[in-house]
Scaffold this motif. Structure first.
Motif, PDB file in Angstrom:
ATOM      1  N   ASN A 276     -10.947   2.225  -7.590  1.00 40.83           N
ATOM      2  CA  ASN A 276      -9.793   1.334  -7.694  1.00 40.83           C
ATOM      3  C   ASN A 276      -9.571   0.873  -9.126  1.00 40.83           C
ATOM      4  O   ASN A 276      -8.438   0.828  -9.613  1.00 40.83           O
ATOM      5  N   ASN A 277     -10.674   0.576  -9.825  1.00 41.32           N
ATOM      6  CA  ASN A 277     -10.531   0.099 -11.205  1.00 41.32           C
ATOM      7  C   ASN A 277     -10.230   1.230 -12.190  1.00 41.32           C
ATOM      8  O   ASN A 277      -9.800   0.993 -13.303  1.00 41.32           O
ATOM      9  N   ILE A 278     -10.411   2.467 -11.748  1.00 40.81           N
ATOM     10  CA  ILE A 278     -10.008   3.602 -12.597  1.00 40.81           C
ATOM     11  C   ILE A 278      -8.540   3.946 -12.346  1.00 40.81           C
ATOM     12  O   ILE A 278      -7.770   4.190 -13.270  1.00 40.81           O
ATOM     13  N   LEU A 279      -8.154   3.946 -11.059  1.00 39.16           N
ATOM     14  CA  LEU A 279      -6.845   4.511 -10.687  1.00 39.16           C
ATOM     15  C   LEU A 279      -5.784   3.483 -10.286  1.00 39.16           C
ATOM     16  O   LEU A 279      -4.596   3.787 -10.326  1.00 39.16           O
ATOM     17  N   ASP A 280      -6.204   2.307  -9.845  1.00 44.98           N
ATOM     18  CA  ASP A 280      -5.284   1.318  -9.261  1.00 44.98           C
ATOM     19  C   ASP A 280      -4.298   2.007  -8.306  1.00 44.98           C
ATOM     20  O   ASP A 280      -3.084   1.946  -8.488  1.00 44.98           O
ATOM     21  N   PRO A 281      -4.816   2.700  -7.282  1.00 43.46           N
ATOM     22  CA  PRO A 281      -3.931   3.492  -6.421  1.00 43.46           C
ATOM     23  C   PRO A 281      -3.071   2.621  -5.505  1.00 43.46           C
ATOM     24  O   PRO A 281      -3.411   1.461  -5.245  1.00 43.46           O
ATOM     25  N   ASP A 282      -1.990   3.211  -5.002  1.00 39.63           N
ATOM     26  CA  ASP A 282      -1.166   2.514  -4.016  1.00 39.63           C
ATOM     27  C   ASP A 282      -1.969   2.291  -2.733  1.00 39.63           C
ATOM     28  O   ASP A 282      -1.819   1.286  -2.065  1.00 39.63           O
ATOM     29  N   TYR A 283      -2.796   3.278  -2.374  1.00 40.70           N
ATOM     30  CA  TYR A 283      -3.642   3.125  -1.176  1.00 40.70           C
ATOM     31  C   TYR A 283      -4.752   4.166  -1.159  1.00 40.70           C
ATOM     32  O   TYR A 283      -4.691   5.186  -1.851  1.00 40.70           O
TER      33      TYR A 283
END
Ligand code: ZN
Length: 343
Positions: A276-283
């Motif tokens: 999450n902290n690498i990509l900050d994905p939508d989901y």
């Protein structure tokens, strides 16, 4: 004039091969699996037929190709269509696939390594349609983000497919992953991108067959869960309960099982938080056997949010919606995404 195409998906694993014959409509049809890629493009999928055979990899590559061609021909003839009616074929393989040669470089079913499955299968089928080959976890991620949980997400947020970042994770016999950025699978130079199961979760942890120690796969896969459990409960190491039984015991308030599942979830949170902290994905979308256990989702998003650097961005974690169909659907959609959506 028909507004659909017949497409084929092959989900090839170490133990079984499954073919899916799919009708892809360029419109929304209420009763089918629907998806939109942007405001002006909607599609529907109808899985017409699915059938499987054992891989029997010990018989060698040529035999496997011959039997896969037989499987495809049998599904076509039962549905009274021929290879010339098929628009494209997508194949998911259990390993890293070189994007430039479409050949598998490494994986758990070595018979495919170094062989040109695309050409050999086209020859065996006497066909000339488009073929795309990808890693099976990438197929899962593509299916779920395009036509599964991702569509639900887009319905509720209004985000378009080509604007989003998503991560599909299989918590199964191993841990595989697929990452989509702006509608494109992250492949890497040689197809080794998104091998997230072989990132380190525990320093000096269990040995992994890949040569590293403490890999995600050694803790978060089905066998990893069991290995972790027996290392914590030496009294049960002789005759350990199955993963399903451990979840059942937790539902019946067994303290040791509850503790174990909490520890499993803590590790899952660490893993997702790193991504999450690498990509900050939508989901994120979870698949594989462990993703079917409701207990792993309990409080998961909240715990993940606590580990999120950017507090303005709340993580979303979905359970898959396509189930066992995701591999075949994702494979079938590979040529579509390459030639239609991203053209
Ligand atoms: Zn590893």
């Amino acid at each position: 004039m028909s507004n659909f195409k017949f497409i084929l998906g092959l989900d090839i694993g170490g133990t079984k091969v499954e073919v899916s014959l799919i009708k892809l409509y360029e419109e929304k049809k209420e009763e089918l699996i629907q998806f939109t890629t942007d405001k002006s493009h909607s599609y529907s999928l109808e899985i017409i037929d699915t059938r499987r055979i054992p891989t029997e990899r010990d018989n060698g590559y040529e035999d496997v190709v011959k039997r896969i061609a037989g499987l495809v021909n049998s599904v076509l003839s039962s549905n009274e269509i021929t290879v010339s009616d098929i628009s494209s074929l997508g194949i998911g393989l259990p390993g890293s696939v070189d994007p430039s040669t479409q050949q598998m470089l490494k994986g758990n079913t070595n018979i495919f390594v170094g062989n040109d499955l695309k050409q050999d299968l086209l020859k065996a089928l006497d066909a000339h349609f488009d073929v795309e080959i990808e890693n099976d976890a990438n197929c899962f991620a593509l299916a779920e983000s395009l036509s599964g949980s991702g569509q639900k997400h887009r319905d509720s947020t209004g985000v378009e497919f080509q604007e989003e970042t998503s991560v599909g994770i299989i918590l199964g016999t191993g841990v595989g992953g697929g990452i989509l950025i702006s509608g494109r699978l992250l492949k890497g130079k040689k197809g080794g991108g998104a091998e997230i199961g072989h990132t380190q979760l525990i320093s000096k942890g269990f040995d992994c067959y890949c040569g590293r120690k403490g890999c995600v796969e050694q803790y978060l896969s089905g066998p990893g869960f069991k290995q972790f459990f027996t290392s914590k409960s030496p009294t049960m190491a002789e005759d350990p309960p199955s993963t399903k039984d451990i979840f059942k015991m937790a539902e019946e308030n067994n303290p040791a099982a509850i503790k174990m599942i909490n520890e499993y979830q803590d590790l899952l949170v660490q893993f997702l938080a790193n991504l999450n902290n690498i990509l900050d994905p939508d989901y994120f979308v979870l698949g594989g056997g462990l993703s079917n256990q409701d207990l792993i989702y309990k409080g998961l998003e909240e715990k993940l949010y606590k580990q999120t650097f950017l507090k303005e961005s709340r993580p979303k974690v979905y359970q898959n919606t396509l189930g066992d169909s995701a591999g075949g659907v994702g494979a079938a959609l590979l040529p579509f995404i390459e030639k239609v959506i991203l053209k």
